[in-house]
Scaffold this active site. Structure first.
Site, PDB file in Angstrom:
ATOM      1  N   GLU A 130      42.116  19.535 -41.128  1.00 31.85           N
ATOM      2  CA  GLU A 130      42.590  20.618 -41.998  1.00 31.85           C
ATOM      3  C   GLU A 130      44.104  20.593 -42.212  1.00 31.85           C
ATOM      4  O   GLU A 130      44.750  21.642 -42.296  1.00 31.85           O
ATOM      5  CB  GLU A 130      42.178  21.985 -41.428  1.00 31.85           C
ATOM      6  CG  GLU A 130      40.720  22.091 -41.028  1.00 31.85           C
ATOM      7  CD  GLU A 130      39.750  21.942 -42.190  1.00 31.85           C
ATOM      8  OE1 GLU A 130      40.187  21.952 -43.355  1.00 31.85           O
ATOM      9  OE2 GLU A 130      38.545  21.791 -41.939  1.00 31.85           O
ATOM     10  N   GLY A 131      44.665  19.407 -42.292  1.00 31.74           N
ATOM     11  CA  GLY A 131      46.118  19.275 -42.390  1.00 31.74           C
ATOM     12  C   GLY A 131      46.700  19.181 -40.995  1.00 31.74           C
ATOM     13  O   GLY A 131      46.410  20.025 -40.140  1.00 31.74           O
TER      14      GLY A 131
END
Length: 603
Positions: free
Chosen positions: A410-411
């Site tokens: 997610e980053g």
């Protein structure tokens, strides 16, 4: 929209930094409804029976068992918690979806990844961006577990820079299909999914476009072998190759060039859900470590009696408590914002998208904090087990490996640290969060004469709340001066942004723990919250240490001479306790409580 939602002020994302939050206005795990408690308990029962009891199978790359557990979750309705009832889901609120994500994810990272990939980035893009025909066709199958979904965004040359993907979508001569060609990698659930959300570029478009693609090997879709990985061994992870794969034009998701927006909003939801997915993992690690420490005899006494072990257990429990407090605080803010937007006439899709987007800062904060805490908790779990912890025969080793991916999902945490501050500054520039006036007040305070009045700290956690207010001044002092100095160029100063973000993260988590405890002390009595009070004090003490270090790092990186001296004096003033807590006593109190209950017992 409930009366409770109407009657309380719902702060906008990021406003926690400049506006006081009343403890009565935060949501805590102690506020769960009976329906939510039943959902939590049934989820935990399923995980205990079908997942945790067979954790060794997940370490042996038993992909079929992961798929089997996913089907069972579908039969129980756990794959459709966030899906509207019109599409065979349960249509539950955001807090309930967080709750299930929390308690379904604790046993093994393999199953947690499969669940998160399917319910989040596999199903959610269609639910929130699909047209009615697309939703009716695909979402019921995904919500019930008849089909499983996967998300094809990452490419060999496009990771954090998601919009730089090279996969192409070319309109067929008859205008009825797009022909997709390209390579995707690290695709979770690829080995058993029936549907992909695929991102590709049409022509020379600036932004990528999303497509719903059915997994049909006869349609130009091939896959690499299962990837060998450090952890999440039974999460199916493969490369996927598309060679002129025909996709009906009606399977374009949203609009042409809208893929980057879909990807970014999916990440916002994914970040807070990832935080939730790390919570029960921490609880289970604490449970196992505590049981072991209570049973392991060395020097004729359980090792739990040693102060070094108590320090570890106390810190693990305290971090988990703060993580819970912040995650459910943010989840309820999102749920309330969604309710407000729906009351204003927004559709379910619009309300949910905007509701989550409003708290993108908090989502990034939580992603970083909780993913790092689950890693440190697993690391200390191994240490408590000693040599046995390093053995694959004990669950600590797999928990440590599984936790590692959460700082990349997610980053990366580095991206999210910079995003949290960057988004806050942008909100301030748009007038959504007033940072300028509070920052100017702090600047004036630095040059003024400090007050020598003795504050009244007679109420529970009143000194800690006063300290939180001062820590917010540290952030405003550092960030305000940095923005003034660098302006739009601030984003190029990544180490400064990361230090500032660490200050922001610690403020949010410490305040969340304190507000939760204050709320429960007022309604249940201070005596019942004695350990929670101790954890709130301990977390804040550790947060102050981090803020002192990161504040100094930030200040000396851009300020010089008198400005630097003044800011360092301000840092010292704003991080000074009037009554330093006895942290050794706090740790001992917390650890003794965990030991007595043979595990974490604050949820």
């Amino acid at each position: 929209m409930s009366t409770e939602t109407i009657n309380k002020e719902i702060l906008r994302g990021g406003q926690f930094l400049v506006k006081e939050t009343k403890c009565e206005d935060v949501f805590t795990l102690e506020d769960l409804s009976e329906e939510q408690k039943m959902m939590r308990d049934s989820t935990r029962e399923f995980v205990d029976r079908d997942v945790w009891a067979h954790w060794e199978r997940f370490e042996k790359k038993d992909y079929k068992y992961t798929e089997e557990c996913m089907r069972k979750a579908g039969e129980l309705g756990l794959l459709g918690v966030a899906v509207p009832e019109a599409y065979d889901g349960l249509g539950m609120g955001f807090v309930s979806t967080m709750l299930v994500c929390d308690y379904i994810s604790g046993a093994t990272g393999s199953f947690s990844t499969a669940y998160g990939a399917h319910t989040g980035i596999g199903t959610m893009p269609i639910t929130l961006y699909g047209n009615e025909e697309q939703k009716k066709k695909y979402v019921p199958k995904l919500a019930t577990g008849e089909w499983f979904g996967a998300y094809c965004l990452t490419e060999p040359g496009a990771g954090s820079d998601a919009n730089s993907g090279k996969t192409k979508a070319v309109l067929s001569d008859d205008g009825k299909h797009y022909l997709i060609s390209g390579q995707k990698m690290w695709i979770s659930n690829a080995g058993f999914c029936q549907l992909f959300i695929v991102f590709a570029r049409i022509g020379d478009d600036k932004n990528i476009t999303g497509f719903i693609v059915e997994n049909d090997p006869s349609n130009g879709i091939t896959m690499g072998e299962e990837e060998p990985k450090l952890g999440i061994k039974s999460s199916s992870t493969r490369q996927v190759f598309f060679n002129e794969t025909k996709v009906p034009v009606e399977n374009m998701l949203s609009e042409r060039g809208g893929g980057f927006k879909i990807a970014m909003n999916a990440l916002n939801v994914g970040r807070i859900k990832l935080a939730a997915a790390c919570l029960d993992a921490q609880r289970r690690i604490i449970d196992e470590a505590t049981k072991y420490a209570n049973e392991r005899i060395q020097f004729k006494t359980p090792i739990m009696n040693f102060g070094a072990i108590k320090s570890k257990i106390a810190t693990m429990a305290t971090n988990t408590y703060a993580d819970e407090s912040a995650s459910y605080r943010a989840a309820k803010n999102i749920e309330d914002r969604i309710a407000v937007r729906q009351a204003e006439g927004n559709s379910h899709q619009e309300a949910e998208l905007k509701g989550v987007e409003e708290y993108a800062i908090e989502c990034s904060i939580l992603k970083v904090a909780v993913s790092e805490h689950v890693q440190s908790t697993a690391d200390e779990g191994i240490q408590i087990f000693g040599g046995m912890g390093f053995s694959a025969e004990a669950p600590m080793e797999s928990a440590w490996r599984d936790a590692r991916i959460s700082r990349i999902y997610e980053g990366t945490n580095e991206i999210n640290r910079m995003l949290s501050v960057g988004m806050l500054v942008k909100k301030a520039m748009r007038g959504h969060v007033d940072l300028l006036n509070p920052a100017m007040k702090v600047a004036d305070e630095l040059t003024g004469i400090p007050s020598f009045d003795t504050p009244d700290f007679s109420e529970v956690l009143s000194e800690e709340k006063d300290m939180i207010a001062k820590l917010k001044k540290v952030f405003l002092m550092v960030a305000g001066s940095a923005v003034q100095k660098f302006g739009p160029e601030l984003e190029k100063h990544q180490q400064l942004l990361m230090a500032s973000s660490d200050i922001l993260i610690q403020i949010y988590l410490a305040e969340s723990a304190i507000l939760r405890t204050e709320k429960n002390a007022k309604r249940f009595g201070e005596e019942s919250q004695a350990i929670q009070i101790a954890m709130s004090k301990l977390y804040l003490y550790n947060a102050v240490d981090i803020i002192q270090s990161k504040g100094k790092e930030a200040i000396v990186s851009f300020a010089e001479g008198d400005e630097q001296r003044m800011m360092l004096m301000g840092l010292k003033r704003f991080t000074k306790y009037m009554n330093n807590p006895n942290v050794v006593a706090l740790r001992t109190q917390i650890a003794d409580s965990v030991a007595a209950e043979n595990g974490y017992h604050f949820d």
